[in-house]
Design a protein around this motif. Structure first.
Motif, PDB file in Angstrom:
ATOM      1  N   GLN A   1      -8.003  -4.215   2.956  1.00  0.00           N
ATOM      2  CA  GLN A   1      -7.666  -4.340   4.370  1.00  0.00           C
ATOM      3  C   GLN A   1      -7.402  -5.785   4.785  1.00  0.00           C
ATOM      4  N   SER A   2      -7.847  -6.756   3.976  1.00  0.00           N
ATOM      5  CA  SER A   2      -7.607  -8.159   4.314  1.00  0.00           C
ATOM      6  C   SER A   2      -6.180  -8.604   4.016  1.00  0.00           C
ATOM      7  N   VAL A   3      -5.446  -7.825   3.222  1.00  0.00           N
ATOM      8  CA  VAL A   3      -4.059  -8.183   2.903  1.00  0.00           C
ATOM      9  C   VAL A   3      -3.201  -7.946   4.137  1.00  0.00           C
ATOM     10  N   PRO A   4      -2.403  -8.913   4.572  1.00  0.00           N
ATOM     11  CA  PRO A   4      -1.588  -8.730   5.781  1.00  0.00           C
ATOM     12  C   PRO A   4      -0.660  -7.528   5.672  1.00  0.00           C
ATOM     13  N   ALA A   5      -0.484  -6.847   6.797  1.00  0.00           N
ATOM     14  CA  ALA A   5       0.385  -5.665   6.804  1.00  0.00           C
ATOM     15  C   ALA A   5       1.819  -6.012   6.427  1.00  0.00           C
ATOM     16  N   GLY A   6       2.236  -7.239   6.704  1.00  0.00           N
ATOM     17  CA  GLY A   6       3.592  -7.643   6.350  1.00  0.00           C
ATOM     18  C   GLY A   6       3.868  -7.592   4.859  1.00  0.00           C
ATOM     19  N   GLN A   7       2.837  -7.843   4.044  1.00  0.00           N
ATOM     20  CA  GLN A   7       3.004  -7.767   2.598  1.00  0.00           C
ATOM     21  C   GLN A   7       3.318  -6.331   2.163  1.00  0.00           C
ATOM     22  N   LYS A   8       2.642  -5.370   2.778  1.00  0.00           N
ATOM     23  CA  LYS A   8       2.893  -3.968   2.433  1.00  0.00           C
ATOM     24  C   LYS A   8       4.273  -3.539   2.915  1.00  0.00           C
ATOM     25  N   LEU A   9       4.673  -4.004   4.109  1.00  0.00           N
ATOM     26  CA  LEU A   9       5.999  -3.658   4.617  1.00  0.00           C
ATOM     27  C   LEU A   9       7.091  -4.263   3.739  1.00  0.00           C
ATOM     28  N   ALA A  10       6.850  -5.482   3.256  1.00  0.00           N
ATOM     29  CA  ALA A  10       7.833  -6.101   2.363  1.00  0.00           C
ATOM     30  C   ALA A  10       7.947  -5.336   1.055  1.00  0.00           C
ATOM     31  N   ALA A  11       6.819  -4.858   0.537  1.00  0.00           N
ATOM     32  CA  ALA A  11       6.842  -4.065  -0.688  1.00  0.00           C
ATOM     33  C   ALA A  11       7.578  -2.749  -0.472  1.00  0.00           C
ATOM     34  N   GLN A  12       7.381  -2.129   0.694  1.00  0.00           N
ATOM     35  CA  GLN A  12       8.111  -0.903   1.004  1.00  0.00           C
ATOM     36  C   GLN A  12       9.604  -1.170   1.111  1.00  0.00           C
ATOM     37  N   ALA A  13       9.967  -2.323   1.699  1.00  0.00           N
ATOM     38  CA  ALA A  13      11.377  -2.665   1.839  1.00  0.00           C
ATOM     39  C   ALA A  13      12.054  -2.868   0.482  1.00  0.00           C
ATOM     40  N   LEU A  14      11.279  -3.273  -0.514  1.00  0.00           N
ATOM     41  CA  LEU A  14      11.819  -3.444  -1.867  1.00  0.00           C
ATOM     42  C   LEU A  14      11.937  -2.120  -2.610  1.00  0.00           C
ATOM     43  N   GLY A  15      11.455  -1.037  -2.006  1.00  0.00           N
ATOM     44  CA  GLY A  15      11.555   0.279  -2.630  1.00  0.00           C
ATOM     45  C   GLY A  15      10.432   0.603  -3.584  1.00  0.00           C
ATOM     46  N   LEU A  16       9.305  -0.111  -3.520  1.00  0.00           N
ATOM     47  CA  LEU A  16       8.185   0.170  -4.406  1.00  0.00           C
ATOM     48  C   LEU A  16       7.458   1.437  -3.949  1.00  0.00           C
ATOM     49  N   THR A  17       6.991   2.205  -4.902  1.00  0.00           N
ATOM     50  CA  THR A  17       6.199   3.383  -4.581  1.00  0.00           C
ATOM     51  C   THR A  17       4.805   2.967  -4.107  1.00  0.00           C
ATOM     52  N   GLY A  18       4.037   3.944  -3.600  1.00  0.00           N
ATOM     53  CA  GLY A  18       2.697   3.628  -3.121  1.00  0.00           C
ATOM     54  C   GLY A  18       1.824   3.039  -4.212  1.00  0.00           C
ATOM     55  N   GLY A  19       1.888   3.615  -5.426  1.00  0.00           N
ATOM     56  CA  GLY A  19       1.109   3.083  -6.538  1.00  0.00           C
ATOM     57  C   GLY A  19       1.546   1.696  -6.937  1.00  0.00           C
ATOM     58  N   GLN A  20       2.851   1.439  -6.938  1.00  0.00           N
ATOM     59  CA  GLN A  20       3.350   0.109  -7.285  1.00  0.00           C
ATOM     60  C   GLN A  20       2.964  -0.912  -6.225  1.00  0.00           C
ATOM     61  N   GLN A  21       3.002  -0.511  -4.952  1.00  0.00           N
ATOM     62  CA  GLN A  21       2.580  -1.428  -3.892  1.00  0.00           C
ATOM     63  C   GLN A  21       1.126  -1.853  -4.092  1.00  0.00           C
ATOM     64  N   LEU A  22       0.295  -0.876  -4.417  1.00  0.00           N
ATOM     65  CA  LEU A  22      -1.127  -1.171  -4.595  1.00  0.00           C
ATOM     66  C   LEU A  22      -1.358  -2.047  -5.818  1.00  0.00           C
ATOM     67  N   ARG A  23      -0.694  -1.725  -6.916  1.00  0.00           N
ATOM     68  CA  ARG A  23      -0.947  -2.413  -8.189  1.00  0.00           C
ATOM     69  C   ARG A  23      -0.306  -3.790  -8.254  1.00  0.00           C
TER      70      ARG A  23
END
Length: 328
Positions: free
Chosen positions: A220-242
């Motif tokens: 939860q400490s990771v900024p939400a923008g990092q997750k949104l950027a990973a989604q924008a790159l087309g990474l799956t949920g598992g890839q975003q986490l890993r």
């Protein structure tokens, strides 16, 4: 101005200082100023060279009653490590899954993980150890009718029997020895006693609840923008986490995880309550046999201090690898 991070962990400096002090005391033991101190140490701790007079039920080393108290304490230290290491691996692995599960989008997964964490965190560890030990020794089938969990893995009131490699003089195992059922129980392979299983699973399952909260806070400490950027790159949920979330979360997870691993190692002293022959159990038996209360407790304190410093130094080295480079 902030100071740069030291390349050498403070715990490692303490370990080196203790080692140098011990080496200097040994080399200078014949010097006149140190002779009274050395004589006092020999008078107080000379019992370590005497035959112990008691046996130890399990461990990595062979031990009998004719061997010294020093070897008995070494057995206790090894048995502590033998229980703490697999318990730590279980706690970190299960705790990571539980921490991620608490943030899962599925309500049932979140509820199960939350119930586990809240239940185990709020029940004393000693009570859990006793309950687990009594469950292993009372609810499991008798040794004459064991349950085969996996091929070659038999579970009963006598513990868990596993296939084990056998060395026959070479550098590599020559074969696997498989447990076999007999009229009197299971013979062959490696046997893990109920006491050992109780302390490993008790420590691991209990500590996993705390590790789960550490992992959840780190994610939860990771900024939400990092997750949104990973989604924008087309990474799956598992890839975003890993690839994105967990590598950044480690900067928050590792320092708190270090404290939890230290607590787990020190909590292994509760194994005396279920009869597992770790360091405190050996010290209690030695104390009753020799009356050397101060000396036995001093040895226990010194061993736990060294184990804690070693764990802290190793985790600080790993923390330096995952932390942000540059200034603190």
């Amino acid at each position: 101005m902030r100071e740069p991070r030291s390349a050498v962990p403070a715990a490692l400096w303490v370990l080196l200082a203790l080692a140098l002090a011990g080496a200097a005391l040994w080399l200078l033991r014949g010097a006149a100023p140190l002779s009274p101190l050395w004589g006092w140490l020999q008078a107080q701790f000379g019992f370590l060279a005497q035959p112990a007079g008691f046996g130890i039920s399990e461990g990595w080393l062979d031990f009998d009653s004719g061997q010294s108290y020093a070897r008995a304490f070494a057995m206790g230290v090894l048995n502590t490590v033998r229980a703490a290491v697999p318990a730590a691996l279980l706690a970190v692995g299960l705790g990571t899954l539980l921490g991620i599960g608490r943030l899962a989008p599925h309500l049932l997964v979140r509820a199960v993980c939350t119930a586990y964490v809240e239940a185990l965190r709020n029940v004393p560890l000693l009570v859990q150890l006793l309950m687990l030990y009594f469950a292993l020794t009372h609810l499991l089938p008798d040794s004459s009718a064991p349950v085969e969990l996996l091929p070659g893995c038999w579970l009963s009131k006598n513990g868990l029997s596993l296939p084990w490699p056998v060395w026959e003089g070479g550098a590599w195992p020559a074969r696997l020895e498989w447990p076999e059922t007999t009229a009197f129980g299971v013979a062959g392979g490696a046997a893990l006693s109920p006491e050992y299983l109780a302390i490993v699973f008790g420590l691991g399952l209990y500590s996993a609840a705390f590790v789960a909260e550490i992992v959840r806070a780190g994610v939860q400490s990771v900024p939400a923008g990092q997750k949104l950027a990973a989604q924008a790159l087309g990474l799956t949920g598992g890839q975003q986490l890993r690839l994105v979330v967990l590598p950044q979360a480690l900067r928050v997870i590792v320092p708190a995880l270090t404290n939890q691993l230290l607590s787990l190692t020190k909590n292994s002293s509760l194994a005396v309550a279920v009869g597992y022959p770790e360091l405190v159990s050996v010290a209690n038996t030695s104390l009753n046999a020799t009356g050397k209360a101060f000396e036995c407790i001093a040895i226990v304190m010194a061993v736990y201090l060294l184990l804690s410093l070693a764990i802290s130094a190793a985790m600080n080295v790993y923390n330096a690898r995952v932390a942000l480079r540059g200034w603190r």
